[in-house]
Each structure stands twice: as structure tokens, then as C-alpha cells.
Design a protein around this motif. Structure first.
Motif, PDB file in Angstrom:
ATOM      1  N   ILE A 104      -1.056 -12.247  -0.415  1.00  0.00           N
ATOM      2  CA  ILE A 104      -0.274 -11.543   0.613  1.00  0.00           C
ATOM      3  C   ILE A 104       0.159 -10.174   0.096  1.00  0.00           C
ATOM      4  CG2 ILE A 104       1.887 -11.613   1.941  1.00  0.00           C
ATOM      5  CD1 ILE A 104       1.519 -14.727   1.950  1.00  0.00           C
ATOM      6  N   LEU A 105       0.592 -10.132  -1.157  1.00  0.00           N
ATOM      7  CA  LEU A 105       1.018  -8.845  -1.717  1.00  0.00           C
ATOM      8  C   LEU A 105      -0.152  -7.864  -1.827  1.00  0.00           C
ATOM      9  CD1 LEU A 105       3.667  -9.518  -4.479  1.00  0.00           C
ATOM     10  CD2 LEU A 105       3.955  -8.465  -2.239  1.00  0.00           C
ATOM     11  N   LYS A 106      -1.307  -8.392  -2.171  1.00  0.00           N
ATOM     12  CA  LYS A 106      -2.498  -7.522  -2.236  1.00  0.00           C
ATOM     13  C   LYS A 106      -2.766  -6.897  -0.879  1.00  0.00           C
ATOM     14  CE  LYS A 106      -5.527  -9.204  -5.856  1.00  0.00           C
ATOM     15  NZ  LYS A 106      -6.418 -10.311  -6.156  1.00  0.00           N
ATOM     16  N   LYS A 107      -2.641  -7.732   0.160  1.00  0.00           N
ATOM     17  CA  LYS A 107      -2.870  -7.244   1.521  1.00  0.00           C
ATOM     18  C   LYS A 107      -1.843  -6.164   1.875  1.00  0.00           C
ATOM     19  CE  LYS A 107      -4.429  -7.170   5.749  1.00  0.00           C
ATOM     20  NZ  LYS A 107      -5.800  -6.775   6.101  1.00  0.00           N
ATOM     21  N   VAL A 108      -0.590  -6.409   1.505  1.00  0.00           N
ATOM     22  CA  VAL A 108       0.469  -5.435   1.791  1.00  0.00           C
ATOM     23  C   VAL A 108       0.154  -4.109   1.119  1.00  0.00           C
ATOM     24  CG1 VAL A 108       2.889  -4.885   1.293  1.00  0.00           C
ATOM     25  CG2 VAL A 108       2.287  -7.132   2.210  1.00  0.00           C
ATOM     26  N   LEU A 109      -0.264  -4.152  -0.152  1.00  0.00           N
ATOM     27  CA  LEU A 109      -0.609  -2.918  -0.880  1.00  0.00           C
ATOM     28  C   LEU A 109      -1.761  -2.206  -0.201  1.00  0.00           C
ATOM     29  CD1 LEU A 109      -0.326  -4.076  -4.595  1.00  0.00           C
ATOM     30  CD2 LEU A 109       1.209  -2.557  -3.324  1.00  0.00           C
ATOM     31  N   ASN A 110      -2.705  -3.016   0.249  1.00  0.00           N
ATOM     32  CA  ASN A 110      -3.878  -2.463   0.919  1.00  0.00           C
ATOM     33  C   ASN A 110      -3.509  -1.759   2.226  1.00  0.00           C
ATOM     34  OD1 ASN A 110      -6.367  -3.124   2.910  1.00  0.00           O
ATOM     35  ND2 ASN A 110      -7.011  -2.593   0.821  1.00  0.00           N
TER      36      ASN A 110
END
Lengths: 380, 258, 193
Positions: free
Chosen positions: A345-351
Motif C-alpha cells: 500500500i505504501l509503495k502505491k502511495v509513493l507511486n
């Protein structure tokens, strides 16, 4: 198990649902075995005889929902439960319940689909639960708990809502919520109250006869009935929206998730605390009626939304309908029994925040000391 | 002057929607007479099916529930478990009971569910314009078997009484007909026995009634009565298949003449 | 304080009871707890994995992504556990059944011959309690008397005869880990063995 005391019990969500139903005055349960809701039917088979109630294992989910329909028509508080394939079989009956305006509580412990799928957690029955599922213009009231405790609390409320609006209420859980053990504290005195059901079938002794039906063959009658149903749904939308907001004040990006996914989103927010990322969460507790207004309010300030589901993207459509083009709505989903991790989820947010990879940020390990600086508010 | 005969109180005076020569009207009246005679109008709850008798609640002045196609036994179970002292009956046709609702009827019988089932067998789907029913006779023409029912394509007629007689949970099973005054009065006796079975908490009772459908049999009403006597009873013999009072039990499917 | 534990073993090796007891005991000790299984379709014999989290604070995700402790009861579970490792993880292996095929350097590892010890006690099913004894001695999550109380309340009636062997197993696990790893409070790293 001793039930109505103040002590904490370590229970699966399925057991919490069953016990809360009994405390809410449900004395008639009909079900059919299917994983991952078997703890519920097993618990009912032990507890119902102890409280003088009816437990019956039906010959199919179709029979189970209609036995529940019969019990509801007779004026009793009734419950049935199942998972994906069984809930699909019940859809005709749920449409009849809505059409006959009968109160009934249905628990769907979602598993992976389509077809036989698997027995892992899933949120892919959202459309089926929220948009109708069966034939005709109707709505279930859909409640989405995120813990065993909340399952118990919402099951109480489900019976009240069902009686108040004479409408089926669905508790939409998933395999993880159903099978996970957590401490549960039952309310000492259930605050549920049973309304007088003058419309129920009890025998017409001393009064005009009652008819429970959803058949309106005379031209115009059915449309009139539908208009009345829709008025009822508008009242539900006015009165019954529930949600929880976490860290939304000043958040750049707002996660939207319910049930198990909402908890994982909270974990992601906890992971990100201290990194400078401003992430908030809106957790719908009622999936229908859907918390459109709070989303519209948040859309004025946030840079983007990201909806997280264990599906190919179902609730995300309702979020987009709520915020329209006021704010971009992204989606992260896992399917077929996959459960997203807080890291994903955090990766997606950063993306989302830096699509070209301009923002390099290491995803931190979950700190051992937790709970720094999150703020919560639940709107009842 | 003394009134010797009048309409039963339970029967609502309203124009009938049934076709000329149809058996449902007779069956409804018998039902109303029995409810009056047993004095159970105030505690009886009836279930109407999907089929020609979907509107049965328009004719009977009692609490009634409409049911989805095939599901009356399941709904009746739910009602009866809440109100075990009320009298609960289902009124079902052959498509409702013997096709889409086969699982529900078999399991209600096997549970010895204390309900009474009135099973109107007219060997055809009337409401949807005369298609094949599970009880359609061999070679009988219907809109979906225009050349007649061929067992190689459509299988054989299902004998419900004989089938359910194998279940220990069934307490009273009888097949009667509406083809003559004598048969009508025997039907009434059987129906009454079914309600008595329930009142005395003896378990599951079902009365299968052979009933005419002249419109979709494409016959005159008189011919249709003759058809029942000469053809239908060949496939569906009349009689009592199970009786808790007389320990009549015919698991092999042999009817006992009453 | 938060402790995230992964339990892996064959269905029937008692990991369910292990988790339920630990969850119940920590709950009675006033902590938050979540415990859930992610089974295969087999009831007996399959590799079953359980996620257990104990915390003094609200537990958000019940899914263990990086475990503080991993308890692995058999060979298939040993092959699975890498998914949950972080450098600070503690690893408890049932060395009776696990043959280590690759080195997990830098991971603090406790090798407990749980199946052998349980066999010596006359009941192989008690291997879970041997592991529990070892684990709780190292982590000190639950006071032993409270744990014994929970064990007693879960082994009642038909299961009462099992109480003695399980209690013994618990103590033997404690004894083994103390004797092997806690001489002078020194913990051996894998690389040092």
C-alpha cells in the motif's frame, strides 16, 4: 460459554456474530455449512438449544434463506449466514425479503471467487451486496465490520436496523475476520429493542388478516410500491451512514478501505508516521448507505484518493461516483484470496505522489513501539 | 326457514380468476370449509406458491404468505418453528412442488415437519401457458412437448406420494381426485385428515389432488374429468399411501384403497 | 510492546492450540491480541500457518508481514518461513523434524528437539508444548502460572488426562532451552554454532 457478562472472550469473528445475535434476541437461525463461516453455524448449533431457540441445518442455502424468510414473516428475529457461493444461491430469497419488506440479518463471510474460488479472504462480493445482488430495485443495508468486537457490535445494530426499516441487513465480513480470534466484550444489557410487528403472520384471530407478499400484478400497484421502497431507502441514506476517519486532517492522500483492508491501511499509516508522508484513511462502516458526503468534503482538500480492496476494484466505483472529478481516485487491489500488505500500500502511495519515481523513500520497517500521533474519530 | 348450505366464512366472496372448469376453485372451497369446520380460522397461516394459485390469498380470509417458486415448504418451516401451535399449510402445484421445489418438499417430509401440504397435480404448467410438468403423462401434448412427452427426451412422470412414502418423516400421504362428487368428498376427507395430523402434532402430511386443467389439456371441462378418471389415475393411482393412525405404509408405492 | 509471531506446522501438530493458548493467556494478561489461521484445505497433515500478534496497543493489521518470532515445526514450514524473516527475528525450530538446508546467518535460532522430547514423555502430540516452554522462557510473554491456568481450562473433561503430559512438556521445553542456550544468559547466534 457464559454469554451475558462483562468479561472478555477470545472468539473468532464468526462466533462473535453468532453470540451477539443470540444476545440481540435472535432465536431462529437457519444455515448450511460452507467454509469460512463454519464456526458460526457450529456455535449456533450449540447455543440455540441452550436458549430455547431454533437451529436448523437446511438442505441448501436456498432453503436456509427461505426458512429465514418464514421466520421473519412470522415476526421473529432471524439470521442466516454463508459465504460467496452460498450467498449467490440466496440472492433470490434476499430479493423476496426486500420485496416483502421483511427484516432479516444475513452474514456473508466473503471468500475468493468467482465460482468455487478458494477459502481465503476476499472483498469481491461488494457489488453483489451493495448494488442489489438479486432481481429488482432494492437495497440491502450493508455493514462492514473490521474486528471481532465490531462484528459483535454491528450484529446488535443489524437486528435493530432490520426491524426499524423492515429490510434485509447484510454483515459483509471476510474469511480473515470470520476466522480470526480476538478479544470480544459483549454488551451487558443489549440495547436492542424489538419493535411490535403488527404486520407479522400470527393467525388472524381478532384482527384483519395479514398478507406477506411481494406480488403486485395489478397495473400501477407495483410502481407505487417501488416508489414507497425508494422513499424508505432515501431515509436510510439520510439517517444511517457510518464511517471512521483516521488522520484525514491535513492528509495529502486519503486511503479508502473497509474491513480487513482498512486495518492494513492503518498499519500502512503507522509505518509511514515519521516519514513526512501525510496519509489519511476513510473507512466506510456502512457500505450501503455509502458515506458520499464525507468523501466529497475530503475531496476539497486532499491531493488524491487511493481505494484499497481485496477485489479487482468494486468500491472504487462508488468512491469515484461520490467525488466525481473533484479529485483523482486511484486503486490498489489484490484478488482471488490475495491480501495486500502495508508495504504494498505504501509503495502505491509513493507511486501516486511521485509517478516518475522522483520521490525516493525507503519503506520503513514497522516500528516496535507503536501508535505515535494518529488521530481517530468514528462517526456513529 | 333453515339454511342447509352456505358458503364457508373463510372463503372470500370475490370473482374468481381461475379458468372455467379449473379444479383450484373446488380445492379452495374445500379448504375453506375444513378451516371453518375445525374452527382454526384464527390460527391458520397459509402459503401460496408461484403458479396458477399464486393469488390463493385473494380467496381465503386467513393470514397468508406468498412464496417464491418451489419454496413454500422452507418458508412454512420457518413460520411453524416460530409458531408451533399455529396451523401452517402450503398450497402448491406440480411445477412448484415436484420440479423446482423438489428438494424443499423432500427435506420437509424427511424432517417430519409438522405442516400440511396440499399438492394440486394437473400435469401441466397452467400459469405459463401449458408447458411440460414433472407429472405430465407419457405421450401427453404440452406446449413444450408438442409431439407428446417422450420418455427418451423428457423422462417419466414423477409420483410424489410414492416417492415420499419411503421417508420415515411422512405421516399422512394420500392421493385423491376432483373428477366426481364422490371424489370431491373423498378429497375433503383426506384434506381434513391432513389438518388433523398436524393438529395432533403427528408430523408431515401431504394430500395430492388430481385436478383438471381443461384449457391447457385442450378439452371441454367434462372431457377433462373423464381424462382424470381414465388416464391420470392409471399413472397416479388414488389411495392412502401412509397413515399414522392405521399404520398404512407402502414404501413400494402400492396405494391402499380407502 | 508488540510481538508478531508466525506459527507453522503440520495440521495436527498442535499449532492451533499453541496459538489459542498464548492468545488467551495474553488477553487475560490485559494485552491486545489477534490470532488467525491460514490453512490449506487439509485438516490433518497439511502445512498450516498461523499469525499471532500480541500488543499493549491497538492492533491494526492482523497480518504478520515481518515476524518478531517464527516457530517452525516441520520441514515444509522451514522452507516457507523466509517470507516472514527480518534481521531481528527469533527463530524456533523443531530440530527433530527440520533439516536445515540453507544457512540463515545472523538470525538468532533456537533448535529444540521438540518431537523427541515429547516422545520421551510418551505423547508425540505434546511437541507443541515443548516449543511453548522454550519460547516463553526466551520471550517471557506470559507469567507461567497464568499459562498453566489457561492450559488447565482448555484441557478439561474428555481431555483432562492430557493435562499432565502437556504440563510436563512445557517444563521440559523450558529446561532444555535454559540448559542449552541460557548458560550465563548467553544467546548463541546461528553463525556462532
Amino acid at each position: 460459554m457464559k454469554s451475558s457478562n462483562n468479561k472478555k472472550h477470545l472468539l473468532t469473528g464468526n462466533e462473535a456474530a453468532a453470540e451477539a445475535a443470540i444476545l440481540a434476541g435472535c432465536r431462529h437461525y437457519y444455515g448450511y455449512p460452507i467454509t469460512p463461516q463454519n464456526e458460526l453455524i457450529n456455535h449456533m448449533s450449540i447455543r440455540m438449544p441452550q436458549v430455547g431457540g431454533t437451529f436448523l441445518q437446511a438442505e441448501s442455502e436456498i432453503a436456509a434463506i427461505y426458512m429465514a424468510y418464514g421466520g421473519a414473516a412470522a415476526g421473529a428475529r432471524v439470521m442466516t449466514s454463508s459465504s460467496g457461493p452460498g450467498i449467490s444461491l440466496m440472492q433470490e430469497g434476499i430479493s423476496y425479503l426486500a420485496g416483502s419488506e421483511l427484516p432479516c440479518v444475513i452474514v456473508n463471510v466473503q471468500r475468493g471467487g468467482p465460482g468455487l474460488g478458494d477459502i481465503s479472504p476476499s472483498q469481491a462480493d461488494y457489488f453483489q451486496a451493495v448494488k442489489g445482488g438479486g432481481h429488482g430495485d432494492y437495497h440491502n443495508i450493508v455493514l462492514a465490520p473490521a474486528s471481532a468486537q465490531e462484528i459483535a457490535d454491528l450484529v446488535y445494530d443489524a437486528f435493530d436496523l432490520a426491524d426499524r426499516y423492515r429490510n434485509p441487513v447484510m454483515i459483509l465480513g471476510d474469511a480473515q475476520l470470520g476466522q480470526m480470534m480476538e478479544p470480544v466484550e459483549f454488551r451487558k444489557t443489549p440495547r436492542t429493542h424489538q419493535t411490535v410487528k403488527r404486520w407479522a403472520l400470527t393467525g388472524a384471530e381478532g384482527r384483519a388478516r395479514n398478507i406477506v407478499k411481494s406480488f403486485y400484478p395489478v397495473k400501477g400497484e407495483l410502481e407505487t410500491f417501488n416508489i414507497r421502497l425508494q422513499r424508505k431507502y432515501r431515509a436510510v441514506e439520510q439517517e444511517e451512514v457510518r464511517y471512521e476517519e483516521v488522520n484525514t486532517q491535513g492528509a495529502e492522500i486519503i486511503l479508502v478501505a473497509y474491513g480487513t483492508c482498512a486495518r492494513i491501511c492503518k498499519e500502512a499509516i503507522r509505518r509511514a508516521s515519521g516519514t513526512g508522508l501525510q496519509i489519511g484513511l476513510l473507512r466506510p462502516i456502512t457500505l450501503w448507505p455509502f458515506p458520499k458526503e464525507p468523501l466529497r468534503r475530503l475531496a476539497k482538500k486532499a491531493r488524491a484518493f487511493c481505494v484499497v480492496e481485496m477485489s479487482a476494484g468494486q468500491m472504487v466505483e462508488d468512491v469515484r461516483l461520490a467525488v466525481l472529478d473533484r479529485c483523482p481516485v486511484h486503486f490498489y487491489g489484490r484478488m482471488g484470496g490475495g491480501v495486500p500488505s502495508s508495504r504494498e500500500i505504501l509503495k502505491k502511495v509513493l507511486n501516486i505522489l511521485a509517478p516518475e519515481g522522483t520521490l525516493e523513500l525507503e519503506i520503513p520497517e514497522i516500528p516496535t513501539e507503536l501508535g505515535k500521533g494518529l488521530y481517530f474519530s468514528t462517526i456513529p | 326457514m333453515q339454511a342447509l348450505y352456505s358458503a364457508p366464512e373463510t372463503l372470500i366472496r370475490t370473482p374468481s380468476h381461475y379458468c372455467p372448469g379449473c379444479g383450484h376453485g373446488i380445492a379452495h372451497r374445500l379448504l375453506a370449509e375444513i378451516i371453518d369446520e375445525l374452527g382454526i380460522r384464527g390460527k391458520t397461516i397459509g402459503l401460496a406458491p408461484v403458479g396458477c394459485s399464486v393469488l390463493a390469498y385473494n380467496y381465503l380470509d386467513i393470514d397468508m404468505c406468498e412464496a417464491a417458486h418451489g419454496r413454500p415448504p422452507a418458508i412454512a418451516t420457518g413460520i411453524k418453528r416460530v409458531h408451533p401451535d399455529n396451523i401452517v399449510f402450503t398450497y402448491q402445484g406440480d411445477g412448484d412442488l415436484a420440479a423446482i421445489g423438489m428438494a424443499e418438499i423432500v427435506h420437509a417430509a424427511s424432517r417430519a415437519e409438522n405442516i400440511t401440504v396440499i399438492f394440486i397435480n394437473n400435469a401441466i404448467y397452467g400459469m405459463t401457458n401449458g408447458q411440460l410438468a414433472p407429472t405430465t403423462l407419457l405421450n401427453q401434448r404440452t406446449t413444450t412437448t408438442p409431439e407428446g412427452r417422450d420418455p427418451l427426451t423428457h423422462g417419466y412422470p414423477i409420483r410424489i406420494c410414492e416417492l415420499l412414502a419411503t421417508l420415515e418423516g411422512a405421516s399422512f400421504l394420500a392421493r385423491t381426485s376432483l373428477s366426481s362428487p364422490k371424489d370431491v368428498s373423498q378429497t375433503k376427507e383426506a384434506l381434513k385428515k391432513g389438518f388433523k395430523t398436524q393438529i395432533e402434532k403427528k408430523g408431515f402430511s401431504l394430500i395430492e389432488v388430481l385436478s383438471p386443467c381443461p384449457v391447457y389439456w385442450r378439452m371441454s371441462p367434462v372431457e377433462s374429468l373423464k381424462f382424470i378418471e381414465e388416464k391420470m389415475t392409471q399413472t397416479f393411482p388414488l389411495g392412502v399411501f401412509k397413515d399414522w393412525e392405521k399404520t398404512v405404509s407402502a414404501p413400494g408405492g402400492q396405494a391402499t384403497k380407502v | 510492546m508488540t510481538e508478531k509471531i508466525i506459527l507453522i506446522g503440520y495440521g495436527g501438530q498442535g499449532m492451533m492450540l499453541f496459538g489459542r493458548l498464548l492468545a488467551r493467556a495474553t488477553m487475560l494478561d490485559g494485552k491486545q491480541v489477534t490470532f488467525f489461521p491460514s490453512y490449506g484445505t487439509e485438516v490433518r497433515g497439511g502445512a498450516a500457518c498461523y499469525h499471532l500478534i500480541v500488543s499493549t496497543e491497538e492492533i491494526y493489521s492482523p497480518v504478520v508481514e515481518e515476524a518478531d518470532t517464527i516457530i517452525a515445526m516441520n520441514q515444509p514450514s522451514y522452507l516457507k518461513l523466509k517470507n516472514y524473516l527480518k534481521p531481528s527475528s527469533l527463530l524456533f525450530l523443531n530440530s527433530s523434524l527440520v533439516k536445515e538446508v540453507e544457512s540463515l546467518n545472523e538470525i538468532t535460532t533456537y533448535r529444540i528437539p521438540a518431537t523427541e522430547i515429547a516422545n520421551e514423555l510418551g505423547n508425540v502430540v505434546a511437541s507443541n508444548m515443548v516449543m511453548m516452554g522454550a519460547y516463553n522462557t526466551i520471550k517471557n510473554l506470559v507469567p507461567l502460572p497464568l499459562f498453566l491456568e489457561c492450559l488447565q481450562s482448555s484441557l478439561r473433561g474428555r481431555k483432562a488426562p492430557l493435562l499432565e503430559v502437556n504440563t510436563l512438556a512445557l517444563l521440559r521445553g523450558e529446561e532444555y532451552v535454559k540448559k542449552t542456550y541460557l548458560k550465563g544468559e548467553r544467546i548463541f547466534k546461528t553463525s556462532a554454532v
